[in-house]
Scaffold this motif. Structure first.
Motif, PDB file in Angstrom:
ATOM      1  N   LEU A  92      82.684  73.710  21.228  1.00 39.68           N
ATOM      2  CA  LEU A  92      82.770  75.114  21.640  1.00 39.68           C
ATOM      3  C   LEU A  92      83.506  75.976  20.623  1.00 39.68           C
ATOM      4  N   GLY A  93      84.512  75.401  20.010  1.00 41.02           N
ATOM      5  CA  GLY A  93      85.201  76.121  18.944  1.00 41.02           C
ATOM      6  C   GLY A  93      85.744  77.469  19.368  1.00 41.02           C
ATOM      7  N   HIS A  94      85.647  78.434  18.450  1.00 42.29           N
ATOM      8  CA  HIS A  94      86.318  79.710  18.661  1.00 42.29           C
ATOM      9  C   HIS A  94      85.715  80.561  19.760  1.00 42.29           C
ATOM     10  N   VAL A  95      84.608  80.127  20.342  1.00 36.45           N
ATOM     11  CA  VAL A  95      84.085  80.826  21.513  1.00 36.45           C
ATOM     12  C   VAL A  95      85.197  80.959  22.559  1.00 36.45           C
ATOM     13  N   ARG A 106      88.294  81.476  22.219  1.00 38.66           N
ATOM     14  CA  ARG A 106      89.383  82.385  21.907  1.00 38.66           C
ATOM     15  C   ARG A 106      89.078  83.830  22.262  1.00 38.66           C
TER      16      ARG A 106
END
Lengths: 323, 323, 323, 323
Positions: free
Chosen positions: C251-254, C256
């Motif tokens: 998912l990563g920076h999604v 944030r």
């Protein structure tokens, strides 16, 4: 043409910012200078005009509303107002305009061209989708998705209780929003301005549902239908069915906001580019739209006077799918 | 205790399914048999009772509404109704109950215990958050987030037009939904049942905003406030400010549906487990809740008769943050 | 104290803008002057400092990211850098600071006070929730809801296909995000930095699921768990179960971004006010947080050195609810 | 024709349920009997076939995934498998089929007709949109909107930090998802299977952005582009630009789930009706699609062998709008 202006006018719609962005960047791409005009014709009259470049429209494609603001202008309805607007444009050296709005906006632009010779190409920015000359208007897809999300939530409750829900969606003059809400939301009936749905037929449908032990119903009501909106319809139905457990939701301006969908961003981007390209190619007094996915320029004269009809197949589908 | 029953009752709330799931799986985990009872007390009376296991509650944690359905039962209000319910439970060998609902639900459960000795542990399932004995009720966090998303969309438009928006949110008896909507939505005023906000003071606030060139305002109105809801308040304000461009949104049952937030899923899961653990440990006639993040069992007697007060700090924060 | 500065620093988190807004408006409410400092300590050093008032923070409460921007500053790690920052603050007459960020931010603020005597009150702005001195950090609730929405979508597919899904969520040092994702998302396992979950045990769980004809599984993996993330775990599992149909999502920076939830807006608003009130009351070198819903100021010394432990009950609940 | 069967096959897509619902209700409307077949060709072979009526498809229009489940079937690839499937259909008296899926699905249906004479009309259900014979496939609009929402969240962070984000979206063979993500998400570059974008050109673009002080960039990467996906591209870029602060997001199956958009519900409803109407009218071996908003039946032969090209205008728009 060396210098153009961009403005938004009339009710705001999701995707207007994406359209402004595309117009500004297309102008930069084609070597034109571009100015933003705030608050529609009001700002044109008052000189709320400022230079824009590529970075002026960074990080706005996803935003609802319009960074150029919008307003209705009584003064532009007068000859004096338009003279003042023309003087302002002259002062800034603006030779052509991109107008994002609806028929009120285009009526002004047409008059303005006839009197002062400033060419305008318009983009259809309104959630109502009732503009002749384009299959879809900018903001419509987002508005319907917003309404449908709300209806999905209502269904969660409808599924557990024996209730009738009356949901009022936008549409003063057309059922363009109500019909897909009814089909996509699995509603029993859509009441729309284009057709007469009597309170009696609604009562019949509710009773018929009860007859086959369908314990909940959703009725979609376009604000402009003949009975006067959800609150009035619900009241009338309850007079006949006093035991019915009814609930009214009026979505209102919720439908106007929020980040635009992909469809609206793509349409807005395409039409923003087309407005600028149109001005360069000598277009004037026309609205850029898409018909069967092709780009089409339609004279304001026609967008203002002709009526786009809603598909009878769609109206029939509401009935077929709620069996 | 070997066999328990689970039911949902009263208005549905997002997270009820997560609570049912947790109760069922905790029962399985602790070696109990578990039965689902449909349509609350109605289903208990009519024997709509069925065996559940771990897989009965697969893939429901994210669903709004309640798979066990909900209903209000007039019959359970009578001694005869409760007798029939007791007979049904006897037939299925059910010795304890998990009741997910509000004070109406718990009042019935209390009576039922006093007459027939069936122990019930309750979980607070209602979007209203006005239950004594828990800081938060299941569904409240989701409902407020839903309302706030709608208000965010209204702000997109508010930001471009000179308008006053009246938004009615749920809350017959309390401002628990209205207050965070006002703080989180950047609204100017919240009208709530716990405090008197006169129409005059709203007019003053709108005028004061105009005075410092604040061109749009959002007023949040709990349905239970003294003036009778958004439509009536808007009408009264417009009598005094006829030039005001006002819009009314009534969110209604939109706030009851939708997938529960993380907060509600976690709370529901925790309380579902606590209900089953409570029954095993001999709890009865109590509601499981969390106070300062700790699990607390509060007698139904208290949840029914005592009132949870909304924080005055929050009411003050609305004013402080809208300067 | 007459004039204060506000800045955001470290990784951005949803709700930082709501916190900036509350600090600015609380300052106005209490009669202080307030300056914004851009890009954290970098902007403090370079004098990116500007006067703010109530309208500077209009229409930002719903925005993800931070309007004050954020950055990590190597220069502030040096004595010379801090001297330059101090000189800038002197020039603007700033006597106290509100710092929104995490432990890196507070470490800098503590040093700054020790050397130059400028008092700072901090607000915990980080999606990770691993800060000692507060039950919740600003942005955490939003981040977990974002991750959960993604997992809900994956479940739609999981429900139809015989597949194993490995979903990597944020959490370099803790399972605060992974655990509620697992509980709320109905996952089988959560791999977190605080506990050792071997690849073998995952293989066992998948096989056990197949044994009871559970045809799909979701494994939540905190990025900081010992095996090195979802891609590596999936690869190892596939070496043993080559027929398994596995899919990886990172998912990563999604996680944030996006508009903050109600919870984060309320927490951010409350803590923003508390920072300003704290400065007025003579607080310094402390972080404002909430513990059991009460406002608590904890010395930076402690927030930096002490560790907040994740609840063992929660870790156990993952297992109990996935039976 | 008196009795038809409906099945979903291949990768699931949002809107498949809406299509099943429309097919079932259209069948009821036209007086046909209708059977559901579970797990695609697997269920056909194994006789997982059950009678459906109008209420079987209540409350599913908003659901992602497919209630009929989906699977890939090796057995149907063999003559024996198809014989068994035919025998099952004979036993249930099923004379025609509605197949919702992609080219794998249609290849099977074509073979099945040639050998056993069972007519099938297909509906294009796949998020990839790369099917010849329709402008849009069911699920595509939802998938792109889901991807775009994620990109919007990434932009919140991108806007505050000096970073390069590599976002991998679906698309093994085409850039249909990547291109609107790039345009709608305001990305700098889209790497797609249909075009060669070298790592060098990405490095140039990032450097050029830095040159005009654009501090963050978003690169959209279709999983099927030639370099092998986001992780590999990011690694290669970082070898050349070691100081670059890069982040990778792989959205994966998140894009497959979630409630369908209005567009997909409408398209699915229309095509579900068209499949049934087609069977009644004697159509066979064709896929129902829409081209320029008109309903078109295209022979499976063509949908399988011909390729739909992505518009060069769109590819150019990515460049024009990222100036």
């Amino acid at each position: 043409m060396k210098r153009i202006g961009v403005y938004t006018s009339g009710g705001d719609a999701p995707g207007m910012n994406a359209c402004v962005r595309a117009a500004v960047r297309a102008a930069v791409y084609y070597g034109l200078e571009v100015y933003g005009i705030k608050r529609g014709y009001n700002g044109m009259i008052n000189g709320e005009i400022f230079k824009m470049d590529s970075s002026s429209v960074s990080n706005i494609i996803q935003k609802g509303g319009t960074i150029l603001k919008s307003a209705r202008s009584k003064e532009f309805m007068t000859k004096e107002g338009r003279q003042r607007a023309y003087d302002q444009l002259q002062q800034f050296g603006i030779e052509g305009l991109v107008a994002i709005g609806g028929n009120g906006t285009f009526t002004g632009a047409k008059l303005f061209y006839e009197e002062f010779g400033i060419p305008t190409v318009g983009a259809p920015g309104t959630i109502d989708n009732d503009l002749y000359g384009t299959d879809y208007t900018i903001g419509y897809d987002t508005a319907v998705n917003t309404a449908l999300e709300a209806i999905d939530k209502i269904r969660d409750t409808a599924d557990s209780h024996e209730r009738v829900f009356f949901v009022e969606v936008m549409g003063r003059d057309s059922g363009y929003i109500a019909i897909p809400c009814a089909i996509g939301g699995g509603a029993e009936i859509a009441m729309i301005p284009e057709a007469v749905t009597t309170v009696e037929s609604i009562i019949d449908t509710i009773r018929a549902g009860w007859g086959r032990s369908k314990t909940s119903s959703i009725i979609i009501i376009a604000e402009g239908e003949i009975e006067g909106g959800a609150m009035k319809v619900a009241t009338k139905v309850m007079e006949v069915l006093p035991d019915m457990d009814a609930r009214v939701t009026i979505l209102g301006h919720v439908q106007r906001g929020g980040p635009p969908t992909v469809f609206d961003r793509m349409l807005a981007s395409r039409l923003g580019i087309a407005c600028v390209k149109g001005l360069i190619d000598g277009q004037k007094n026309v609205m850029a739209g898409t018909i069967n996915s092709s780009l089409v320029y339609t004279p304001f004269e026609e967008t203002i006077t002709k009526k786009k009809e809603i598909s009878q197949d769609l109206i029939k589908a509401v009935e077929m799918l709620s069996v």
